[in-house]
Scaffold this active site. Structure first.
Site, PDB file in Angstrom:
ATOM      1  N   GLU A 183     -26.193  31.936  -8.134  1.00 34.79           N
ATOM      2  CA  GLU A 183     -25.912  31.846  -6.698  1.00 34.79           C
ATOM      3  C   GLU A 183     -25.043  30.638  -6.385  1.00 34.79           C
ATOM      4  O   GLU A 183     -25.326  29.548  -6.868  1.00 34.79           O
ATOM      5  CB  GLU A 183     -27.222  31.752  -5.896  1.00 34.79           C
ATOM      6  CG  GLU A 183     -26.985  31.903  -4.404  1.00 34.79           C
ATOM      7  CD  GLU A 183     -28.273  31.832  -3.589  1.00 34.79           C
ATOM      8  OE1 GLU A 183     -28.367  32.530  -2.566  1.00 34.79           O
ATOM      9  OE2 GLU A 183     -29.176  31.069  -3.970  1.00 34.79           O
ATOM     10  N   GLY A 324     -32.834  22.617  -6.409  1.00 36.24           N
ATOM     11  CA  GLY A 324     -34.281  22.455  -6.466  1.00 36.24           C
ATOM     12  C   GLY A 324     -34.922  23.635  -7.152  1.00 36.24           C
ATOM     13  O   GLY A 324     -35.848  23.486  -7.952  1.00 36.24           O
ATOM     14  N   ALA A 325     -34.428  24.837  -6.840  1.00 40.91           N
ATOM     15  CA  ALA A 325     -34.956  26.067  -7.435  1.00 40.91           C
ATOM     16  C   ALA A 325     -34.009  27.209  -7.101  1.00 40.91           C
ATOM     17  O   ALA A 325     -33.112  27.076  -6.266  1.00 40.91           O
ATOM     18  CB  ALA A 325     -36.364  26.359  -6.916  1.00 40.91           C
ATOM     19  N   HIS A 360     -41.087  28.476  -0.719  1.00 44.05           N
ATOM     20  CA  HIS A 360     -39.711  28.830  -0.328  1.00 44.05           C
ATOM     21  C   HIS A 360     -39.173  29.944  -1.224  1.00 44.05           C
ATOM     22  O   HIS A 360     -38.652  30.955  -0.746  1.00 44.05           O
ATOM     23  CB  HIS A 360     -38.830  27.582  -0.431  1.00 44.05           C
ATOM     24  CG  HIS A 360     -37.425  27.773   0.013  1.00 44.05           C
ATOM     25  ND1 HIS A 360     -36.951  27.308   1.221  1.00 44.05           N
ATOM     26  CD2 HIS A 360     -36.355  28.370  -0.584  1.00 44.05           C
ATOM     27  CE1 HIS A 360     -35.673  27.611   1.346  1.00 44.05           C
ATOM     28  NE2 HIS A 360     -35.284  28.255   0.254  1.00 44.05           N
ATOM     29  N   GLU A 361     -39.312  29.761  -2.526  1.00 36.99           N
ATOM     30  CA  GLU A 361     -38.744  30.738  -3.461  1.00 36.99           C
ATOM     31  C   GLU A 361     -39.494  32.066  -3.424  1.00 36.99           C
ATOM     32  O   GLU A 361     -38.875  33.125  -3.580  1.00 36.99           O
ATOM     33  CB  GLU A 361     -38.730  30.165  -4.882  1.00 36.99           C
ATOM     34  CG  GLU A 361     -37.962  28.859  -5.026  1.00 36.99           C
ATOM     35  CD  GLU A 361     -36.565  28.900  -4.431  1.00 36.99           C
ATOM     36  OE1 GLU A 361     -35.894  29.955  -4.541  1.00 36.99           O
ATOM     37  OE2 GLU A 361     -36.132  27.899  -3.832  1.00 36.99           O
ATOM     38  N   GLU A 383     -31.859  31.639   3.762  1.00 38.28           N
ATOM     39  CA  GLU A 383     -32.342  30.266   3.621  1.00 38.28           C
ATOM     40  C   GLU A 383     -33.121  29.769   4.842  1.00 38.28           C
ATOM     41  O   GLU A 383     -34.078  29.022   4.707  1.00 38.28           O
ATOM     42  CB  GLU A 383     -31.162  29.336   3.310  1.00 38.28           C
ATOM     43  CG  GLU A 383     -30.430  29.673   2.010  1.00 38.28           C
ATOM     44  CD  GLU A 383     -31.330  29.666   0.779  1.00 38.28           C
ATOM     45  OE1 GLU A 383     -32.481  29.190   0.863  1.00 38.28           O
ATOM     46  OE2 GLU A 383     -30.880  30.158  -0.269  1.00 38.28           O
TER      47      GLU A 383
END
Length: 933
Positions: A183, A324-325, A360-361, A383
């Protein structure tokens, strides 16, 4: 070439064609077909497509991808067989490829028969990262074909595409792994593909590896075959339809820990073998959060079970990782600090961070993966939602972490960016890869989350939840736009209509709701900036005025104020009632009835709305007096919101600084962590700008609360957060009791040969004090090289960067550039750490100018790391000379700087700092003199 041919034969021998529905098409002209065959040499052909975005006359249906990475020579070879649906007659297949050596291209019909006996030419357009394959026979609209490509490449040195990473064991052995990060536009760096989010397809992935390694991908392994040469070939189950940026694969030697959710999803967390013990908290959190999301969305985790293969999800800690991920479907990758939790070295804040990132993920498995934005201009649909769902999910599953304490700060950060001239709308044009990377910013994440928070409060929790359930069901395995979300949220359906997944504008009221919501939300997503609502009392009425809030200079156009209009869902409270009053403000000026008897009014209750408030006349004085007399009459969120708004208004020249400082005069009585730290943060910022005796005032004023802190990990999460930040500040300000205790703790820790466990919440403070001595700094650097906890290493690195010795700071930067002792993934953070050190401001900026090209090569233009470096190194500047220096540098790299929005953000920030000094420095000096007297 032997290996490539062998891979081709293996790929063609695997299972036949999978029938898949095609993606919707768009209006764009495909390359024209030619009925006669030109000579098959590239000299007679020109690239047939001139646009950044691919033509839509061909849609990918299914990728059959076979890869063989070699972790010894650090390269890989592969083949991909793409099943294509041709929409219109054409001779050309145009797709993405970047940095790949495509050795052979072949077009096959539906029966896998060659369309040509000749080698097909592959044309390259490196500027647009595209390749074009010419077929001498026309590909007929309405038919399916296969494109077979053989390719190879080096495993990348950076953090994008299919790249290599290493980690070091406790014995000093360096081990290599290969991982992916695609991404937004880097799948094309790993294999030729249609690398745009609307080109969803199925993927059948096979990976060859040595028996010593494990291969992971989006789906579970369906079959493992032992090859003649001893290699293993893992063939993964066919994926669901997904965008190319969500594809992932890893070859490593990691260990895992697993558990199963109530619905039967097997969750596994992978890490380097010696860090396996740090995976257990993440596993527990992932299971708990996944179960929450399945219930909240009323949709099971959207990777369906396969025959004899359970539904699964892998979370992997990658040693070298820039972000971060990353939410790859079924194979979520993390930076180690975002997934691994070591109870002996991780603080309460570290635990909250890991929990939030996992939340979040996992939210992305629905928002982003199941339903994907149509194009990157609406990346906030991914997001912004995932950021907001962090708060909803963690608040429910881990209430003791008090995640709601951090929501206000998320919105404050968004306002900080949005109150600059260089901000942008949530939904913005983005075409080039650099522009697309820049979309992953504060506006998409923070502002997107805060606008959703406002919308949820406006619609009510239940309506919001039902609306997003409808949105997810309606667009499952497909793509969506802004408008699709508003349609889903505004829809009024019966339960039967809702569960069927259809739209139901069956009455005039639902149509009106749809129109009103679309109009309202377009003012928040298609318009730049954040509104300021000015409130004034006139008798029994509250007179309201809205305008765009800017902390920098306003445009000279006299019509400028009328160019911005929001539909603002206002809320307010008064001293005469505990009720929350609501009013939708849709005009530049408005008024509401509050009554003659009202004493004070607080607008934007708990900051549920994304706007600032200024109180004209005696409004601020009433609130200042209220906080002094009875601050608990307002919630902690309202108190924090008032502090934030007051100091933002002083920056904009709308409120005198002494008024804002009077507002926080009640803080000695404040018992809640959030408003206390909010007020303290502004005072600390003033200290960092210019000492002026601020150090003496802070230590004197907050003496009581500082002395109440213990050097331990006891207490609630809020108490631990307050302790960590207060003691860090006290030692930084030179508070003698703090320095003595920190030095004693550091000495005992060193004497124990690092076997003594320091309280995790104060570890960084202790290290920072110890790092001021030469021996302490050297010892910390040595321990940094040995530590197996990335969270622990981050604390050490922060302490090392706090040194007042510029030679040591220079050495740190050199180590970061080398990338051995200090990993390249941490270089951007290190540069910002040095820049925040008063002794390192100009050192860090000089370093960025000197090594700019190297930094861009390491991190890619437009990436978060480059933006972090630019903002972090220029944010400390307060003079016109420094602004000129920054502008001259950006002009010297004009070709790159012109592609970046962040360069203007940086200059806006400096201009804002200069204006602050002009407007407020004299007032601050006078106020401080009065307090010290």
């Amino acid at each position: 070439m032997f290996w490539v041919r062998f891979l081709v034969l293996a790929l063609l021998s695997q299972a036949g064609v999978t029938q898949t529905s095609s993606s919707p098409t768009h209006a764009s002209a495909p390359p024209n077909p030619t009925e006669e065959q030109p000579p098959l040499n590239t000299g007679s052909l020109s690239f047939p497509w001139s646009h950044l975005r691919l033509p839509e006359n061909i849609v990918p249906l299914h990728y059959h991808l076979l890869l063989h990475p070699n972790l010894t020579i650090l390269s890989y070879i592969g083949t991909v067989r793409l099943e294509l649906q041709v929409q219109n007659n054409t001779n050309w297949v145009v797709l993405h490829s970047k940095g790949l050596r495509i050795t052979t291209a072949t077009v096959l019909d539906q029966n896998l028969a060659h369309l040509s006996d000749q080698v097909l030419p592959v044309l390259h357009n490196p500027t647009h990262e595209q390749v074009a394959i010419f077929s001498p026979r026309v590909l007929t609209g309405g038919q399916k074909y296969f494109l077979l490509l053989e390719f190879g490449a080096e495993l990348g040195e950076g953090f994008y595409g299919f790249y290599r990473s290493t980690y070091r064991t406790s014995t000093g052995e360096t081990r290599t792994l290969a991982s992916t990060h695609f991404e937004p536009t880097s799948a094309r760096m790993a294999f030729p593909c249609f690398d745009e989010p609307s080109f969803k397809a199925n993927y059948s992935i096979s990976i060859r590896r040595s028996p010593a390694h494990t291969a992971l991908s989006n789906m579970p392994v369906d079959q493992t075959v032992v090859l003649d040469d001893g290699l293993m070939e893992d063939r993964f189950a066919v994926s669901v339809r997904m965008s190319s940026y969500l594809v992932a694969f890893i070859v490593c030697d990691f260990r895992s820990v697993s558990a199963t959710t109530a619905s039967g999803v097997k969750v596994s967390v992978y890490a380097a073998p010696e860090k396996w013990e740090q995976t257990h908290y993440a596993l527990k959190a992932a299971v708990k959060l996944l179960e929450f999301y399945e219930k909240y969305f009323n949709i099971n985790y959207p990777l369906p079970k396969q025959v004899l293969v359970p539904c699964f999800m892998n979370l992997v800690a990658i040693p070298g990782f820039q972000s971060g991920a990353m939410e790859n479907w079924g194979l979520i990758t993390f930076r180690e600090t975002s997934l691994l939790y070591d109870p002996t070295t991780s603080s309460a804040s570290d635990r909250l961070w890991v929990t939030k990132v996992i939340a979040h993920e996992l939210a992305h498995q629905w928002f982003g993966n199941l339903v994907t934005m149509k194009w990157w201009n609406d990346i906030w649909l991914n997001e912004g939602f995932a950021t907001y769902m962090e708060y909803i999910s963690v608040d429910t599953t881990y209430p003791k972490l008090r995640v709601e304490d951090y929501l206000l700060d998320t919105c404050f950060v968004a306002i900080g960016r949005d109150s600059l001239n260089s901000s942008r709308p949530i939904s913005s044009v983005a075409e080039s890869p650099t522009q697309i990377k820049e979309m992953f910013d504060t506006v998409s994440y923070n502002k997107g989350a805060c606008v959703l928070h406002m919308l949820r409060h406006y619609l009510t929790d239940q309506v919001f939840q039902i609306g997003i359930m409808r949105y997810l069901r309606r667009y499952s395995y497909s793509n969506a736009r802004n408008q699709d979300l508003w349609d889903s949220l505004a829809n009024t359906c019966s339960e039967e209509e809702f569960t069927s997944g259809g739209h139901c504008y069956s009455n005039s009221q639902s149509a009106k709701n749809h129109l009103d919501l679309t109009t309202m939300m377009n003012t928040w997503t298609l318009q730049t900036g954040v509104p300021l609502v000015t409130v004034a009392r006139q008798g029994s009425r509250l007179v309201l005025k809205q305008e765009r809030f800017l902390r920098t200079t306003h445009p000279s156009d006299p019509a400028w104020p009328s160019l911005y209009l929001w539909h603002i869902p206002l809320t307010y409270r008064t001293d005469t009632s505990t009720s929350i009053h609501r009013h939708l403000m849709t005009t530049l000026t408005d008024s509401v009835e509050v009554g003659e008897e009202v004493g004070w009014v607080k607008v934007n209750v708990d900051m549920a709305g994304y706007y600032l408030v200024h109180y004209d006349g005696p409004g601020w004085d009433d609130l200042i007096q209220l906080l002094k007399d009875n601050h608990t009459a307002l919630s902690f969120m309202d108190r924090t919101h008032l502090i934030h708004n007051a100091f933002q208004l002083t920056t904009a020249g709308r409120l005198s600084l002494d008024k804002a400082l009077d507002l926080i005069g009640y803080l000695r009585s404040e018992s809640h962590t959030v408003p206390l730290l909010q007020g303290l943060a502004y005072l600390e910022a003033f200290y960092r700008m210019f000492e002026l005796g601020m150090c003496t005032y802070i230590l004197w004023y907050f003496r009581g609360v500082i002395d109440r802190q213990t050097w331990s990990d006891k207490g609630s999460v809020s108490e631990r957060r307050l302790r960590s930040e207060l003691l860090s500040l006290a030692c930084h300000l030179g508070d003698l009791p703090c320095l003595e205790q920190a030095q004693r703790s550091f000495t005992h820790w060193l004497d124990s040969n690092s076997t003594l466990s320091l309280p995790a919440d104060v570890t960084e403070t202790v290290y920072s004090v110890g790092a001021q001595e030469d021996s302490g700094w050297a010892s910390l650097l040595h321990i940094y090289t040995l530590s197996l906890s990335e969270t622990h290493k981050h604390k050490i690195l922060s302490a090392l960067a706090s040194s007042r010795d510029t030679n040591k700071l220079h050495r740190l930067l050199e180590l970061g550039l080398e990338g051995e002792v200090i990993r390249t993934q941490d270089l951007d953070s290190l540069i910002v750490m040095v820049a925040r050190n008063p002794r390192g401001h100009h050192l860090a900026w000089s370093y960025v100018q000197k090594y700019w090209s190297t930094l861009v090569d390491k991190f890619q233009l437009g990436s978060f790391s480059i933006r972090n470096i630019i903002i972090g190194t220029t944010g400390q500047f307060f003079s016109t000379e420094e602004l000129t220096e920054v502008r001259v540098f950006f002009e010297s790299i004009h070709e790159q700087a012109s592609q970046l929005r962040v360069t203007q953000v940086a200059m806006d920030n400096i201009q804002k700092n200069i204006l602050w000094l002009q407007r407020n420095l004299g007032t601050l000096r006078s106020w401080l003199d009065q307090q010290i007297d």
